[in-house]
Scaffold this active site. Sequence first.
Site, PDB file in Angstrom:
ATOM      1  N   CYS A 185       0.859  -1.177   0.000  1.00  0.00           N
ATOM      2  CA  CYS A 185       0.000   0.000   0.000  1.00  0.00           C
ATOM      3  C   CYS A 185       0.899   1.233   0.000  1.00  0.00           C
ATOM      4  O   CYS A 185       2.119   1.111  -0.120  1.00  0.00           O
ATOM      5  CB  CYS A 185      -0.950  -0.008   1.193  1.00  0.00           C
ATOM      6  SG  CYS A 185      -0.114  -0.147   2.791  1.00  0.00           S
ATOM      7  N   THR A 186       0.339   2.402   0.157  1.00  0.00           N
ATOM      8  CA  THR A 186       1.112   3.637   0.006  1.00  0.00           C
ATOM      9  C   THR A 186       2.258   3.750   1.007  1.00  0.00           C
ATOM     10  O   THR A 186       3.418   3.907   0.645  1.00  0.00           O
ATOM     11  CB  THR A 186       0.195   4.863   0.127  1.00  0.00           C
ATOM     12  OG1 THR A 186      -0.888   4.737  -0.795  1.00  0.00           O
ATOM     13  CG2 THR A 186       0.971   6.143  -0.161  1.00  0.00           C
TER      14      THR A 186
END
Length: 255
Positions: A185-186
Amino acid sequence: MSDDNSVTKVAAFYQFAALPDYRELREPLRAFCAGLALKGSVLLAQEGINGTIAGAPDAIDAFAHELAHGTMFGGRLDNLELKFSTAEAMPFGRLKVRLKKEIVTLGDAAADPTRQVGTYVDAAAWNALIAAPDTLVLDTRNAFEVAMGTFEGAVDPGIKSFGQFKDFAAERLDPAKHRRIAMFCTGGIRCEKASAHLLARGFAEVYHLKGGILKYLEEVPEAQSRWRGECFVFDERVALGHGLRERDKDATRDQ
């Protein structure tokens, strides 16, 4: 020597940690940030802290030191996941410190990262893991983020919010079939919580990218990268590329 304070420094951070007094921490934290002229968003919950803030480099350094080593949290954030970048201008309009039920909303009480999470994989080892033919590579972000950029061969769950991830997992993932799952994810927080969810459902071999895409883009040379596209960020910079370079705003306007 301190950093050049003419530059805007950005800190993205989180940690899952037991904070039963999180309500009482809101005002001292807000006042501390305001005193340093920081802007951005910070979430506090019983399960931990999550946020992105920006300001002068000296102020950001003072903030990071207080979280990890100061008296406000009393050493409970000693494993803080923290990533720094810069911005051409202040990417936030104001400071917000909010109280939440979860620092990232999944809606599964069994997913408790303070008790169990998957295996962290650092950026240097990530390429080998996702290149293995028996690894299911899973992007845990929202569909519009995935459309801007993702890793080669990654599965897009097609979700509109992270809260829908558990529905995707229930419908599409099988512990007997998907023996090894690598998620990203980010900044690391969503895939860390997703790993806790999958472990609670009986998946045995679950990995997640430590520091998220941002740490990977910071550390892995573009020539060796398996990342394609840009990484969406939730501030006025919009998206970052390799080396955490900001998107070319003039080029964006010309499109």
